[in-house]
Design a protein around this motif. Structure first.
Motif, short mmCIF file in Angstrom:
data_model
loop_
_atom_site.label_atom_id
_atom_site.label_comp_id
_atom_site.label_asym_id
_atom_site.label_seq_id
_atom_site.Cartn_x
_atom_site.Cartn_y
_atom_site.Cartn_z
N SER A 1 34.28 32.58 37.37
CA SER A 1 35.43 32.25 38.20
C SER A 1 35.31 30.80 38.61
O SER A 1 34.22 30.30 38.90
CB SER A 1 35.47 33.15 39.44
OG SER A 1 35.55 34.51 39.06
N PRO B 1 41.05 36.38 51.32
CA PRO B 1 40.33 37.55 50.79
C PRO B 1 40.25 37.60 49.27
O PRO B 1 39.27 38.08 48.71
CB PRO B 1 41.14 38.73 51.34
CG PRO B 1 41.80 38.21 52.57
CD PRO B 1 42.10 36.77 52.28
N GLU B 2 41.30 37.13 48.57
CA GLU B 2 41.32 37.18 47.12
C GLU B 2 40.20 36.35 46.49
O GLU B 2 39.72 36.64 45.39
CB GLU B 2 42.67 36.70 46.57
CG GLU B 2 43.83 37.62 46.86
CD GLU B 2 44.34 37.47 48.29
OE1 GLU B 2 43.87 36.56 49.01
OE2 GLU B 2 45.21 38.29 48.70
N ILE B 3 39.77 35.32 47.20
CA ILE B 3 38.76 34.42 46.66
C ILE B 3 37.35 34.90 47.00
O ILE B 3 36.41 34.68 46.23
CB ILE B 3 38.98 32.98 47.18
CG1 ILE B 3 40.28 32.41 46.59
CG2 ILE B 3 37.81 32.07 46.85
CD1 ILE B 3 40.59 31.00 47.05
N SER C 1 35.77 37.70 46.86
CA SER C 1 35.09 38.54 45.86
C SER C 1 34.70 37.78 44.61
O SER C 1 33.91 38.26 43.79
CB SER C 1 35.98 39.73 45.48
OG SER C 1 37.20 39.27 44.91
N GLU C 2 35.25 36.57 44.44
CA GLU C 2 34.98 35.79 43.23
C GLU C 2 34.05 34.60 43.48
O GLU C 2 33.70 33.89 42.55
CB GLU C 2 36.30 35.26 42.64
CG GLU C 2 37.36 36.33 42.38
CD GLU C 2 36.93 37.27 41.27
OE1 GLU C 2 36.29 36.79 40.31
OE2 GLU C 2 37.22 38.48 41.38
#
Length: 457
Positions: free
Chosen positions: A402, A391-393, A395-396
């Motif tokens: 990024s 999930p952290e990736i 959005s980027e």
């Protein structure tokens, strides 16, 4: 000399202010009127002489003035609720109220001379008007001059004592002069303060706009630097390295091709083919991305069959998909006609399929299909059974500043440029792109494009 531009600007500013002050008029005037009416009525003599006429006149005058004050106050409140623009008709109403006040002041003063030499109404009313309302000097000067002329000639009919007559005329002139000076000073003072506030407000607004523009420019500069860094990173690493490997492999083959077994030579040629294909795809992405950044890329949408584009694009990945034994499932119905730029759409599809193959393990599965949104636009999806995305990736993924270049299931490396290019091209079409993913279970990339028609042939 009077500055007409200044007065015009201030006049517009003070319109609502004067209406507000007029709306408060009944709260000030009515108590005074009621007190006068009660006191004079209680002391009204039974005779019909001059004193009786004078007291009765006072009662009637205050009654009329109270009714007028109430009417002006209520009407001003009505006008305020309409949120009026500065219009001349409203100013006429204000001047009319002032003229009535001056007429009352003169009338009461002249009427008072029957029994008293005092000119109290002529002292009080002009001063109240000058202090209570913010009025332009020229109209006020005209109103005061006319009021004084009427007072000058009419007072002689009720005041026979020449000394008192002269004194009242002189005092009346002084009152009107003082009232005009007060009115002009308040007009200028309040006008300067209001213009000063407006100037400060305009400057603050301008500074805020400049600040927002600077923030925007800083963000654009940051994005430009990120774009430049990404561009040089791709050229320095992702493009030069494959070209160097390609050169080395070609040198080995050219020097030892007679000694290399046929099977090994075939493997090397396959590597050469795959490497050159990747280099070509990357170069195409770089050129497309560079043109999109410079705003020189052309957008030429046409009606095109979605299934035909997929069949053409999927041929590029046929070999590598077979090597990983990945099943590529075509769930696109026949006859879906979209309105798209063929080159851009092919680039979008090529990058999504490339990513899907890259992150799908041996004997995995990739599916491409279409589902319809609520507004009947086609939503195209590319689903894989790969490793998924944390999930952290997510959005980027589509941000240029990024840097994510995850190694594929067979050690494949990428630039991170493909998804950024997909986002830009989808948005040029007026669509959106997003992803849903679960670690260990795969990912599904969606993007929307306009639909033209559904071919039923």
């Amino acid at each position: 000399m009077i500055n007409t531009n200044y007065n015009s600007k201030i006049t517009n500013i003070f319109l609502n202010e004067n209406l507000k002050r007029l709306s408060y008029l009944p709260f000030v005037i009515l108590p005074i009127n009621i007190v006068h009416i009660i006191l004079f009525y209680l002391n009204l003599p039974y005779s019909t002489g001059d004193e009786y006429i004078w007291r009765l006149g006072i009662i009637i005058s205050h009654g009329i003035f109270g009714i007028l004050a109430l009417a002006f106050g209520l009407y001003s409140k009505v006008l305020l609720k309409k949120d009026l623009e500065p219009i001349q008709q409203v100013w006429y109403l204000i001047y009319f109220a002032v003229c009535l006040s001056m007429l009352l002041a003169v009338s009461l003063t002249v009427f008072d001379q029957i029994v008293t030499p005092a000119i109290n109404p002529l002292i009080i009313i002009p001063l109240i008007v000058s202090i209570a309302l913010l009025l332009p000097p020229v109209p006020m000067l005209i109103i005061f001059i006319i009021s004084y002329i009427v007072f000058f000639f009419s007072i002689q009919f009720t005041q026979s004592d020449l000394n008192i007559l002269l004194s009242n005329r002189v005092n009346g002139l002084g009152i009107f002069v003082i009232s005009f000076i007060i009115s002009a000073i308040l007009w200028k003072k309040n006008g300067d303060e209001q213009l000063s506030r407006e100037t400060i407000f305009a400057q603050q607004k301008k500074l805020e706009e400049i600040n927002q523009e600077l923030i925007k420019q800083a963000e654009e500069l940051k994005l430009l630097n990120s774009t430049k860094d990404k561009f040089f990173s791709i050229i320095a690493h992702d493009l030069i390295n494959p070209i160097g490997s390609l050169k080395n492999l070609l040198e080995i083959i050219s020097e030892k091709y007679k000694k290399i077994p046929v099977s090994e030579l075939g493997d090397n040629l396959n590597v050469l083919k795959e490497t050159s294909t990747n280099i070509l795809a990357l170069t195409q992405d770089l050129l497309s991305w560079s043109r999109s950044q410079n705003k020189t890329i052309s957008f030429n949408p046409v009606e095109v069959d979605l299934k035909d584009i997929y069949i053409y694009t999927s041929e590029i990945f046929k070999t590598i998909a077979e090597q990983k034994k990945i099943s590529m499932i075509n769930d696109i119905p026949s006859g879906i006609i979209i309105y798209a730029d063929v080159n851009m759409f092919t680039t979008i599809l090529r990058n999504l399929l490339s990513n899907a193959i890259k992150f799908t393990p041996f004997e995995g599965e990739i599916a491409i299909g279409v589902k319809q949104s609520a507004d009947k636009e086609p939503i195209i999806y590319v689903r894989d059974s790969g490793i998924g995305i944390i999930p952290e990736i997510i959005s980027e993924l589509f941000k240029i500043d990024s840097s994510f270049s995850t190694v594929g299931t067979y050690g494949e490396r990428g630039t991170g440029l493909g998804l950024i290019l997909c986002k830009e091209f989808v948005e040029i079409h007026g669509g959106k792109i997003w992803v849903e993913s679960e670690v260990g279970k795969g990912s599904t990339f969606y993007f929307s494009l306009p639909i033209v028609k559904e071919n039923t042939k």
